[in-house]
Design an enzyme around this catalytic site. Structure first.
Site, PDB file in Angstrom:
ATOM      1  N   GLN A  91      -0.652   3.178  -5.599  1.00  0.00           N
ATOM      2  CA  GLN A  91      -2.021   3.655  -5.514  1.00  0.00           C
ATOM      3  C   GLN A  91      -3.205   3.390  -6.894  1.00  0.00           C
ATOM      4  OE1 GLN A  91      -2.296   7.641  -3.820  1.00  0.00           O
ATOM      5  NE2 GLN A  91      -2.256   6.862  -1.792  1.00  0.00           N
ATOM      6  N   ARG A 134       0.837  -0.941   0.065  1.00  0.00           N
ATOM      7  CA  ARG A 134      -0.030   0.065  -0.050  1.00  0.00           C
ATOM      8  C   ARG A 134       0.844   1.444  -0.090  1.00  0.00           C
ATOM      9  NH1 ARG A 134      -5.116  -2.117   1.790  1.00  0.00           N
ATOM     10  NH2 ARG A 134      -6.197  -0.477   0.552  1.00  0.00           N
ATOM     11  N   ASP A 162      -4.166  -0.075  -7.002  1.00  0.00           N
ATOM     12  CA  ASP A 162      -4.613  -0.824  -5.643  1.00  0.00           C
ATOM     13  C   ASP A 162      -6.260  -1.147  -5.914  1.00  0.00           C
ATOM     14  OD1 ASP A 162      -5.355  -1.189  -3.276  1.00  0.00           O
ATOM     15  OD2 ASP A 162      -4.222   0.481  -2.044  1.00  0.00           O
ATOM     16  N   TYR A 189      -1.608  -1.128   7.839  1.00  0.00           N
ATOM     17  CA  TYR A 189      -2.858  -2.188   8.032  1.00  0.00           C
ATOM     18  C   TYR A 189      -3.142  -2.236   9.843  1.00  0.00           C
ATOM     19  CZ  TYR A 189      -3.467  -3.999   3.524  1.00  0.00           C
ATOM     20  OH  TYR A 189      -3.760  -4.248   2.340  1.00  0.00           O
ATOM     21  N   SER A 246      -8.360  -0.817  -2.703  1.00  0.00           N
ATOM     22  CA  SER A 246      -9.060   0.440  -2.383  1.00  0.00           C
ATOM     23  C   SER A 246     -10.132   0.846  -3.581  1.00  0.00           C
ATOM     24  CB  SER A 246      -7.922   1.655  -2.732  1.00  0.00           C
ATOM     25  OG  SER A 246      -6.956   1.607  -1.543  1.00  0.00           O
TER      26      SER A 246
HETATM   27  P1  NAD Z   1      -8.948  -2.927   5.727  1.00  0.00           P
HETATM   28  O1  NAD Z   1      -9.942  -3.197   4.999  1.00  0.00           O
HETATM   29  O2  NAD Z   1      -7.813  -3.674   6.088  1.00  0.00           O
HETATM   30  O3  NAD Z   1      -9.734  -2.683   7.384  1.00  0.00           O
HETATM   31  C1  NAD Z   1     -10.752  -1.763   7.669  1.00  0.00           C
HETATM   32  C2  NAD Z   1     -10.570  -0.679   8.553  1.00  0.00           C
HETATM   33  O4  NAD Z   1     -10.662  -1.649   9.924  1.00  0.00           O
HETATM   34  C3  NAD Z   1      -9.019  -0.360   8.763  1.00  0.00           C
HETATM   35  O5  NAD Z   1      -8.797   0.925   8.933  1.00  0.00           O
HETATM   36  C4  NAD Z   1      -8.680  -0.846  10.134  1.00  0.00           C
HETATM   37  O6  NAD Z   1      -7.555  -0.147  10.859  1.00  0.00           O
HETATM   38  C5  NAD Z   1      -9.962  -1.014  10.967  1.00  0.00           C
HETATM   39  N1  NAD Z   1      -9.929  -2.074  12.134  1.00  0.00           N
HETATM   40  C6  NAD Z   1      -9.266  -3.151  12.074  1.00  0.00           C
HETATM   41  N2  NAD Z   1      -9.371  -3.863  13.159  1.00  0.00           N
HETATM   42  C7  NAD Z   1     -10.251  -2.884  14.000  1.00  0.00           C
HETATM   43  C8  NAD Z   1     -10.703  -3.173  15.508  1.00  0.00           C
HETATM   44  N3  NAD Z   1     -10.438  -4.032  16.173  1.00  0.00           N
HETATM   45  N4  NAD Z   1     -11.628  -1.897  15.637  1.00  0.00           N
HETATM   46  C9  NAD Z   1     -11.852  -0.889  14.900  1.00  0.00           C
HETATM   47  N5  NAD Z   1     -11.142  -0.936  13.736  1.00  0.00           N
HETATM   48  C10 NAD Z   1     -10.682  -1.822  13.056  1.00  0.00           C
HETATM   49  O7  NAD Z   1      -8.434  -1.368   5.632  1.00  0.00           O
HETATM   50  P2  NAD Z   1      -8.016  -0.848   4.137  1.00  0.00           P
HETATM   51  O8  NAD Z   1      -9.195  -0.029   3.777  1.00  0.00           O
HETATM   52  O9  NAD Z   1      -7.703  -1.909   3.417  1.00  0.00           O
HETATM   53  O10 NAD Z   1      -6.764   0.126   4.402  1.00  0.00           O
HETATM   54  C11 NAD Z   1      -5.578  -0.637   5.083  1.00  0.00           C
HETATM   55  C12 NAD Z   1      -4.687   0.522   5.338  1.00  0.00           C
HETATM   56  O11 NAD Z   1      -4.338   0.771   3.926  1.00  0.00           O
HETATM   57  C13 NAD Z   1      -5.025   1.979   5.735  1.00  0.00           C
HETATM   58  O12 NAD Z   1      -3.992   2.374   6.773  1.00  0.00           O
HETATM   59  C14 NAD Z   1      -5.138   2.777   4.608  1.00  0.00           C
HETATM   60  O13 NAD Z   1      -4.849   4.039   4.850  1.00  0.00           O
HETATM   61  C15 NAD Z   1      -4.046   2.188   3.775  1.00  0.00           C
HETATM   62  N6  NAD Z   1      -4.081   2.361   2.462  1.00  0.00           N
HETATM   63  C16 NAD Z   1      -2.744   3.041   1.784  1.00  0.00           C
HETATM   64  C17 NAD Z   1      -3.151   3.136   0.311  1.00  0.00           C
HETATM   65  C18 NAD Z   1      -2.071   3.644  -0.164  1.00  0.00           C
HETATM   66  O14 NAD Z   1      -1.247   4.449   0.245  1.00  0.00           O
HETATM   67  N7  NAD Z   1      -1.589   3.201  -1.772  1.00  0.00           N
HETATM   68  C19 NAD Z   1      -4.168   2.998  -0.176  1.00  0.00           C
HETATM   69  C20 NAD Z   1      -5.313   2.483   0.548  1.00  0.00           C
HETATM   70  C21 NAD Z   1      -5.156   2.392   1.757  1.00  0.00           C
END
Ligand code: NAD
Length: 380
Positions: A125, A120, A128, A226, A131
């Site tokens: 991006q 990520r 991804d 994550y 996303s």
């Molecule tokens: P995900 O689908 O893995 O999880 C969804 C959300 O649930 C996350 O925000 C996580 O912190 C939260 N979560 C997990 N356990 C939890 C708990 N026990 N209680 C409450 N919340 C909880 O997440 P995602 O949408 O795939 O995103 C994962 C990470 O990747 C994030 O930090 C996001 O900002 C990052 N990201 C980076 C890029 C990039 O730079 N290319 C793109 C997308 C996402």
């Protein structure tokens, strides 16, 4: 080199590349084949592909002759009987949950790129898929909830009386959760949000929602952004606060996932008893066990007057846009593995290529998946 688009197996509605994206693929100097009626469920006809001068083929011909096969989901056992050894597969194969299958693919000498494993990073991006698809899921989760909820979302003050705004609780503010906040706010709901990553607080607040803080979350910086598993003490504190929040909520959207692990149980049995009748829960973590004790994957159930929708593939309910965004992600990634002459190259110096290459040259090559394959005899 032949790059083929396979028809997905029901209930999948998406397709890897839409007709309008074929030009971009052909510019990579490859021959494009498409399986008959591959785009049907995404409203893309065979004729639409034919107008782009691609060959429409049957499944067996594609499996026997393609060099790269684009398939969002994994292959069927019957496909494996026909596929040419050495074929490159590109899709979303969730290898953290399917290590045994990855080993099987390696044994068949298939090269597998699972794009859900792409790091990520900023550079990744545009590729991804998690996303691009989670964004759709977050949006659709709110619309689905609004449809199932027996009351209004926005506040109304009319001559016939006043309607208070719906209260939406969102557990997990990743890509899907943030889009769910934005959509629920647009519909006029009051929104509260939980996440274990304090870094997300500002984004939540900028969308007009309240971030409920729980102190003492485990540091997730080493997990590439994550979430990580939380301590017992944190879980107890979080449960107390969620217990209060669920009692007030009309709509609950749960999205919490931990890569490679069962989804955390955020709504306990005790909390279920505190939820109002008529409320709606949309559980986007259904495929990995769900965030409630009563979530059933791909099912909508009524539990004591509470509607619980378990669906981790809501993106497929908007197949055209979901395919369009997915296709763009795939086209961007293909540029890393197809050279200027239109031939396949595997440049493992590139962290994005290395990050999502699961099998190569007859072996499982991804470090994390290798550990899973080696450590678990049960995966045989
Ligand atoms: P995900 O689908 O893995 O999880 C969804 C959300 O649930 C996350 O925000 C996580 O912190 C939260 N979560 C997990 N356990 C939890 C708990 N026990 N209680 C409450 N919340 C909880 O997440 P995602 O949408 O795939 O995103 C994962 C990470 O990747 C994030 O930090 C996001 O900002 C990052 N990201 C980076 C890029 C990039 O730079 N290319 C793109 C997308 C996402």
């Amino acid at each position: 080199m032949i790059v083929s688009i396979l028809k997905e197996i029901a209930p999948e509605n998406r397709v890897s590349i839409l007709p309008e994206q074929i030009d971009a693929l052909q510019k990579m100097h490859v021959e494009v084949w498409v399986e008959m009626s591959a785009g049907e469920k995404a409203h893309a006809t065979d004729n639409g592909y034919l107008l782009k001068n691609v060959a429409i083929k049957d499944r067996t011909a594609i499996l026997q002759s393609s060099d790269i096969i684009l398939s969002i989901n994994g292959l069927t056992p019957n496909d494996l009987a026909h596929i040419k050894p050495g074929t490159v597969l590109l899709g979303v194969f969730q290898p953290l949950f399917n290590a045994a299958l990855m080993k099987h693919y390696a044994e068949r000498n298939l090269t597998v790129f699972s794009i859900d494993m792409i790091p990520r990073t900023t550079r990744a991006q545009s590729m991804d898929v998690l996303s691009s698809q989670a964004n759709i899921a977050g949006y659709k989760a709110v619309l689905l909830a609004a449809d199932l909820y027996p009351r209004y979302f926005p506040m109304f003050m009319t001559a016939a009386g006043s309607i208070p705004p719906a209260k939406v609780l969102i557990l997990g503010a990743g890509v899907a959760g943030l889009q769910a906040i934005a959509t629920a706010r647009r519909l006029g709901a009051v929104v509260e949000v939980f996440d274990t990553r304090p870094a997300v607080k500002e984004e939540v607040m900028s969308l007009g929602a309240k971030f409920v803080e729980v102190e003492g979350a485990a540091d997730a910086t080493a997990a590439g952004g994550y979430a990580v598993e939380q301590s017992k003490e944190y879980q107890q504190k979080q449960q107390k606060k969620i217990f209060e929040a669920v009692g007030k909520a009309d709509i609950i959207i749960t999205t919490a996932q931990i890569p490679g692990k069962k989804a955390p149980l955020l709504i306990t049995e005790e909390m279920m008893l505190n939820i109002k009748r008529g409320s709606v829960i949309i559980d986007l973590a259904a495929a990995t066990g769900g965030n409630t004790p009563h979530t059933h994957n791909n099912k909508t159930i009524d539990y004591n007057g509470i509607t619980i929708v378990g669906n981790s593939n809501l993106a497929a309910t908007m197949p055209y846009d979901a395919s369009k965004l997915y296709g763009k992600n795939i086209l961007n990634f293909l540029q890393l593995i197809i050279n200027k002459e239109g031939a396949f190259v595997a440049n493992f110096e590139d962290e994005l290529v290395k990050g999502c290459c699961i099998t190569y040259d007859g072996d499982v090559v991804h470090d994390k998946i290798k550990v899973l394959v080696d450590s678990a005899g049960v995966l045989e």
